[in-house]
Design a protein around this motif. Structure first.
Motif, PDB file in Angstrom:
ATOM      1  N   GLU A 107       0.807  -1.223   0.000  1.00  0.00           N
ATOM      2  CA  GLU A 107       0.000   0.000   0.000  1.00  0.00           C
ATOM      3  C   GLU A 107       0.839   1.271   0.000  1.00  0.00           C
ATOM      4  O   GLU A 107       0.299   2.361  -0.113  1.00  0.00           O
ATOM      5  CB  GLU A 107      -0.965  -0.043   1.184  1.00  0.00           C
ATOM      6  CG  GLU A 107      -2.014  -1.131   0.978  1.00  0.00           C
ATOM      7  CD  GLU A 107      -2.987  -1.245   2.116  1.00  0.00           C
ATOM      8  OE1 GLU A 107      -4.005  -0.519   2.105  1.00  0.00           O
ATOM      9  OE2 GLU A 107      -2.722  -2.051   3.033  1.00  0.00           O
ATOM     10  N   ASP A 108       2.147   1.124   0.079  1.00  0.00           N
ATOM     11  CA  ASP A 108       3.018   2.272  -0.120  1.00  0.00           C
ATOM     12  C   ASP A 108       3.181   2.602  -1.604  1.00  0.00           C
ATOM     13  O   ASP A 108       3.641   3.690  -1.960  1.00  0.00           O
ATOM     14  CB  ASP A 108       4.393   2.020   0.498  1.00  0.00           C
ATOM     15  CG  ASP A 108       5.078   0.777  -0.070  1.00  0.00           C
ATOM     16  OD1 ASP A 108       4.358  -0.163  -0.503  1.00  0.00           O
ATOM     17  OD2 ASP A 108       6.316   0.746  -0.099  1.00  0.00           O
ATOM     18  N   ARG A 109       2.740   1.668  -2.473  1.00  0.00           N
ATOM     19  CA  ARG A 109       2.879   1.874  -3.915  1.00  0.00           C
ATOM     20  C   ARG A 109       1.541   1.974  -4.627  1.00  0.00           C
ATOM     21  O   ARG A 109       1.482   2.438  -5.767  1.00  0.00           O
ATOM     22  CB  ARG A 109       3.681   0.732  -4.549  1.00  0.00           C
ATOM     23  CG  ARG A 109       5.109   0.602  -4.070  1.00  0.00           C
ATOM     24  CD  ARG A 109       5.833  -0.483  -4.839  1.00  0.00           C
ATOM     25  NE  ARG A 109       5.867  -0.176  -6.276  1.00  0.00           N
ATOM     26  CZ  ARG A 109       5.943  -1.106  -7.237  1.00  0.00           C
ATOM     27  NH1 ARG A 109       5.972  -2.391  -6.915  1.00  0.00           N
ATOM     28  NH2 ARG A 109       5.970  -0.756  -8.506  1.00  0.00           N
ATOM     29  N   TYR A 110       0.472   1.516  -3.988  1.00  0.00           N
ATOM     30  CA  TYR A 110      -0.816   1.476  -4.687  1.00  0.00           C
ATOM     31  C   TYR A 110      -1.940   1.714  -3.688  1.00  0.00           C
ATOM     32  O   TYR A 110      -1.936   1.172  -2.576  1.00  0.00           O
ATOM     33  CB  TYR A 110      -1.008   0.123  -5.384  1.00  0.00           C
ATOM     34  CG  TYR A 110      -2.276   0.036  -6.198  1.00  0.00           C
ATOM     35  CD1 TYR A 110      -2.355   0.635  -7.451  1.00  0.00           C
ATOM     36  CD2 TYR A 110      -3.400  -0.643  -5.727  1.00  0.00           C
ATOM     37  CE1 TYR A 110      -3.515   0.565  -8.210  1.00  0.00           C
ATOM     38  CE2 TYR A 110      -4.561  -0.718  -6.473  1.00  0.00           C
ATOM     39  CZ  TYR A 110      -4.612  -0.110  -7.709  1.00  0.00           C
ATOM     40  OH  TYR A 110      -5.761  -0.161  -8.459  1.00  0.00           O
ATOM     41  N   THR A 111      -2.906   2.517  -4.096  1.00  0.00           N
ATOM     42  CA  THR A 111      -4.081   2.789  -3.266  1.00  0.00           C
ATOM     43  C   THR A 111      -5.226   1.894  -3.729  1.00  0.00           C
ATOM     44  O   THR A 111      -5.715   2.028  -4.841  1.00  0.00           O
ATOM     45  CB  THR A 111      -4.504   4.267  -3.383  1.00  0.00           C
ATOM     46  OG1 THR A 111      -3.391   5.089  -3.036  1.00  0.00           O
ATOM     47  CG2 THR A 111      -5.667   4.566  -2.452  1.00  0.00           C
TER      48      THR A 111
END
Length: 302
Positions: free
Chosen positions: A75-79
């Motif tokens: 979730e640091d790369r994609y919401t």
């Protein structure tokens, strides 16, 4: 792809601007047919329509990010939100149009489960692209039951969405995906063992299950939920599509997407060709064998 029965397809991967890769199928030639899955499934659920249609149609079938054979980023790369899903679909279709010869117009949109909000929100951005709609046990408007689930669903929804126990069920035990592929929750008849294994294969490790949980947590029931504005906007946009040729296929034994949601689709699309299956559940294509597939093929070929 031999580990997935009846899935003899060539895999394609689209690299989004973020660097995340999205898996999709692109089978056949002819008018484009876009098939959008929901939660907790993946492109495997569309295997039969692709096999039945690719002789005359170009079947485009994406796996949502974090699902199927797509990347499963942290979730640091994609919401993991409805809006992100719509953006992903938009980027993929534009890529196919600009780089792979897909037509700009004439698209048939086939939707199941979360594929309804995602697909129709995409269609609302590009109404000129869409020529026909196929609706299968999905919704693209606020819940006709209001801001709360029916009484029989309130406790399971609360447990899965809002508790640490629910997180363990999702991430440690893959409970949601397992229930969704079992009678009476997703199907009425048990899937063949190899088919069920194929549905579950992409979520074999805890790290691949986050997207399933986030889909449940993103269900918009009222204005306080993150996905509500987009769902509400999408519901208001449906009227512009009411004149399109539309096919509705519905399994009446769906425990979540029930007859009230079917009634709302029919109210909004009164000219739609509708086929209701009393002995089918959420996974309509699994429970109806060739019956709905035959209706789909006839609808698209006329």
């Amino acid at each position: 792809m031999t580990r997935y029965p009846d899935y003899p397809f060539t895999s394609h991967r689209f690299r989004h601007a973020s660097g995340i890769h999205q898996h999709y199928l692109d089978e056949g030639d002819g008018p484009p047919v876009l098939m959008v899955h929901g939660n907790p499934s993946w492109s495997y659920m569309w295997r039969r329509p692709v096999l039945a249609l690719r002789d005359r149609f170009r079947c485009v079938v994406p796996d949502h990010i974090g699902m199927g054979l797509s990347d499963a980023p942290g979730e640091d790369r994609y919401t993991y939100t409805l809006a992100s899903r719509v953006d992903d679909l938009d980027a993929l279709v534009e890529h196919l149009i600009t780089a792979h010869g897909a037509p700009e117009t004439g698209w048939t949109l086939i939707m199941h489960d979360w594929g309804g909000p995602i697909g129709m929100a995409w269609a609302a951005r590009h109404p000129h692209r869409v020529a026909r709609l196929v609706v299968c046990n999905t919704a693209a408007f606020p819940n006709p039951h209001g801001e709360r689930f029916r009484p029989t669903l309130r406790m399971p929804f609360w447990l899965l969405r809002d508790t640490h126990a629910g997180e363990r069920l999702f991430l440690r035990h893959n409970a949601f995906a397992r229930l969704a592929t079992s009678p009476p929750f997703g199907v009425l008849r048990p899937m063949p063992r190899a088919v069920r294994a194929a549905y579950l294969a992409p979520t074999s490790r805890p790290g691949t299950r986050r997207a399933i949980q986030r889909f449940v947590q993103d269900i918009p029931l009222g204005p306080g939920d993150r996905a509500w504005p987009l769902l509400h906007q999408t519901g208001r946009a449906l009227a512009q599509f009411s004149g399109l040729p539309t096919l509705i296929g519905w399994g009446l034994r769906d425990p979540v997407l029930d007859k009230a949601i079917l009634t709302e689709w029919r109210r909004r699309f009164p000219e739609a060709r509708t086929h209701v299956y009393r002995h089918a559940g959420h996974y309509l294509l699994e429970d109806t064998d060739q019956h709905f597939l035959t209706e789909l093929r006839q609808f698209l070929r006329h």
